[in-house]
Design a protein around this motif. Structure first.
Motif, PDB file in Angstrom:
ATOM      1  N   ASP A   1       0.720  -1.063  -0.076  1.00  8.81           N
ATOM      2  CA  ASP A   1       0.093   0.186  -0.222  1.00  8.81           C
ATOM      3  C   ASP A   1       0.776   1.200   0.049  1.00  8.81           C
ATOM      4  OD1 ASP A   1      -1.879   2.012   0.302  1.00  8.81           O
ATOM      5  OD2 ASP A   1      -2.979   0.918   1.893  1.00  8.81           O
ATOM      6  N   LEU A   2       2.059   1.310   0.767  1.00  8.56           N
ATOM      7  CA  LEU A   2       2.855   2.353   0.928  1.00  8.56           C
ATOM      8  C   LEU A   2       3.572   2.671  -0.568  1.00  8.56           C
ATOM      9  CD1 LEU A   2       4.060   4.785   2.520  1.00  8.56           C
ATOM     10  CD2 LEU A   2       5.487   3.184   3.700  1.00  8.56           C
ATOM     11  N   ARG A   3       3.955   1.418  -0.801  1.00  2.55           N
ATOM     12  CA  ARG A   3       4.900   1.505  -2.209  1.00  2.55           C
ATOM     13  C   ARG A   3       3.952   2.195  -3.227  1.00  2.55           C
ATOM     14  NH1 ARG A   3       6.694  -4.932  -1.962  1.00  2.55           N
ATOM     15  NH2 ARG A   3       8.614  -4.469  -1.014  1.00  2.55           N
ATOM     16  N   ALA A   4       2.621   1.778  -3.152  1.00  2.81           N
ATOM     17  CA  ALA A   4       1.724   2.190  -4.440  1.00  2.81           C
ATOM     18  C   ALA A   4       1.686   3.820  -4.220  1.00  2.81           C
ATOM     19  CB  ALA A   4       0.281   1.706  -4.213  1.00  2.81           C
ATOM     20  N   GLU A   5       1.391   4.240  -2.752  1.00  2.00           N
ATOM     21  CA  GLU A   5       1.253   5.616  -2.791  1.00  2.00           C
ATOM     22  C   GLU A   5       2.653   6.420  -3.093  1.00  2.00           C
ATOM     23  OE1 GLU A   5      -0.838   8.627  -1.773  1.00  2.00           O
ATOM     24  OE2 GLU A   5      -1.568   6.585  -0.898  1.00  2.00           O
ATOM     25  N   ILE A   6       3.855   6.086  -2.732  1.00  2.00           N
ATOM     26  CA  ILE A   6       4.973   6.654  -3.056  1.00  2.00           C
ATOM     27  C   ILE A   6       5.123   6.689  -4.520  1.00  2.00           C
ATOM     28  CG2 ILE A   6       7.523   6.546  -2.930  1.00  2.00           C
ATOM     29  CD1 ILE A   6       7.139   5.323   0.382  1.00  2.00           C
ATOM     30  N   ALA A   7       4.912   5.485  -5.371  1.00  2.91           N
ATOM     31  CA  ALA A   7       5.181   5.544  -6.642  1.00  2.91           C
ATOM     32  C   ALA A   7       4.444   6.336  -7.642  1.00  2.91           C
ATOM     33  CB  ALA A   7       4.620   4.106  -7.267  1.00  2.91           C
ATOM     34  N   ARG A   8       3.437   6.929  -7.120  1.00  2.00           N
ATOM     35  CA  ARG A   8       2.685   8.029  -7.618  1.00  2.00           C
ATOM     36  C   ARG A   8       3.514   9.377  -8.079  1.00  2.00           C
ATOM     37  NH1 ARG A   8      -1.451   9.954  -3.321  1.00  2.00           N
ATOM     38  NH2 ARG A   8      -1.943  11.589  -4.844  1.00  2.00           N
ATOM     39  N   PHE A   9       4.621   9.352  -7.256  1.00  2.00           N
ATOM     40  CA  PHE A   9       5.590  10.673  -7.501  1.00  2.00           C
ATOM     41  C   PHE A   9       6.766  10.328  -8.373  1.00  2.00           C
ATOM     42  CE2 PHE A   9       3.346  10.860  -3.247  1.00  2.00           C
ATOM     43  CZ  PHE A   9       2.673  11.996  -3.660  1.00  2.00           C
ATOM     44  N   ALA A  10       6.920   8.958  -8.896  1.00  2.00           N
ATOM     45  CA  ALA A  10       7.871   8.680  -9.365  1.00  2.00           C
ATOM     46  C   ALA A  10       8.029   9.108 -11.146  1.00  2.00           C
ATOM     47  CB  ALA A  10       8.135   7.062  -9.503  1.00  2.00           C
ATOM     48  N   VAL A  11       9.207   9.251 -11.526  1.00  2.00           N
ATOM     49  CA  VAL A  11       9.190   9.502 -13.062  1.00  2.00           C
ATOM     50  C   VAL A  11       8.649   8.298 -13.684  1.00  2.00           C
ATOM     51  CG1 VAL A  11      10.943  10.075 -14.974  1.00  2.00           C
ATOM     52  CG2 VAL A  11      11.209  11.029 -12.747  1.00  2.00           C
ATOM     53  N   PRO A  12       7.491   8.768 -14.746  1.00  2.00           N
ATOM     54  CA  PRO A  12       7.037   7.489 -15.427  1.00  2.00           C
ATOM     55  C   PRO A  12       8.117   6.808 -16.130  1.00  2.00           C
ATOM     56  CG  PRO A  12       5.740   9.617 -15.748  1.00  2.00           C
ATOM     57  CD  PRO A  12       7.105  10.078 -15.246  1.00  2.00           C
TER      58      PRO A  12
END
Length: 223
Positions: free
Chosen positions: A205-216
């Motif tokens: 869940d936390l990984r998914a939240e953080i991944a929103r900010f990653a460079v595509p």
């Protein structure tokens, strides 16, 4: 106007998080002074929390590495910002722990001054993950840091740690308490995530939240 609490991540978002954190993650910079920060580049997500909150354990659980972030044998000893390159798509920033009881007042003030300067001035900082121990009551230092984040106008998200050590009823009450607190802070993202680095609870869940900010992936030259 009351903030609306977002729902849990979708399956697609969970998969995005899995793919991001399956990538290489390496330490690349340590900064003990605000004028020694690395050049701005990738988006950044920073982790803040009390010295004994389990910050290193959460970072290691997220990245699937046992010793990427090292816990000090003396809480509060680490006094630098540690930067990690995650798959060339995101930087994870391990902030020094706060609330260390044995530290001199001048050291605590130096921490606050440096952290505020970083939080307020870092244009690539997308979010702060504020870790709170689910087993204990909030401390004055936790509330101070929330106010500091409000003043710095940096969005922060509360993540509860060590939730495997709390019974379900008590954990539900803790989540409700912290949700109510988050709604009182202008900079707080209203959704709370409960985690355990020991069992893996809440980690995807936390990984998914953080991944929103990653460079595509396309923009980073992959895929």
């Amino acid at each position: 106007m009351m903030k609306e609490i977002p729902g849990p991540p979708t399956e697609a978002q969970i998969e995005d998080g899995r793919l991001l954190f399956a990538g290489e993650c390496e330490f690349f910079f340590g900064s003990q002074k605000i004028d020694q920060l690395p050049p701005v580049g990738r988006p950044e997500v920073a982790f803040a929390g009390r010295s004994n909150v389990g910050k290193s354990s959460i970072i290691n659980a997220l990245t699937g590495r046992r010793a990427l972030a090292r816990a000090s044998s003396e809480p509060g000893r680490t006094k630098q910002l540690n930067f990690f390159n995650l798959a060339d798509r995101l930087s994870l920033v391990d902030m020094p722990g706060y609330g260390f009881a044995k530290a001199a007042k001048s050291v605590k003030e130096d921490w606050q001054d440096m952290m505020f300067a970083y939080l307020r001035g870092r244009t690539t900082l997308e979010r702060v993950i504020l870790l709170l121990d689910a087993r204990i009551e909030l401390k004055a230092s936790d509330k101070d840091v929330m106010e500091l984040l409000d003043r710095a106008a940096v969005v922060f998200q509360i993540v509860l740690t060590k939730c495997d050590q709390v019974k379900p009823k008590a954990l539900a009450a803790k989540i409700a308490e912290v949700e109510a607190l988050a709604l009182k802070h202008a900079a707080a993202y209203p959704r709370i995530i409960a985690t355990s680095s020991e069992t893996g609870f809440g980690i995807e869940d936390l990984r998914a939240e953080i991944a929103r900010f990653a460079v595509p992936l396309q923009a980073s030259g992959e895929g």
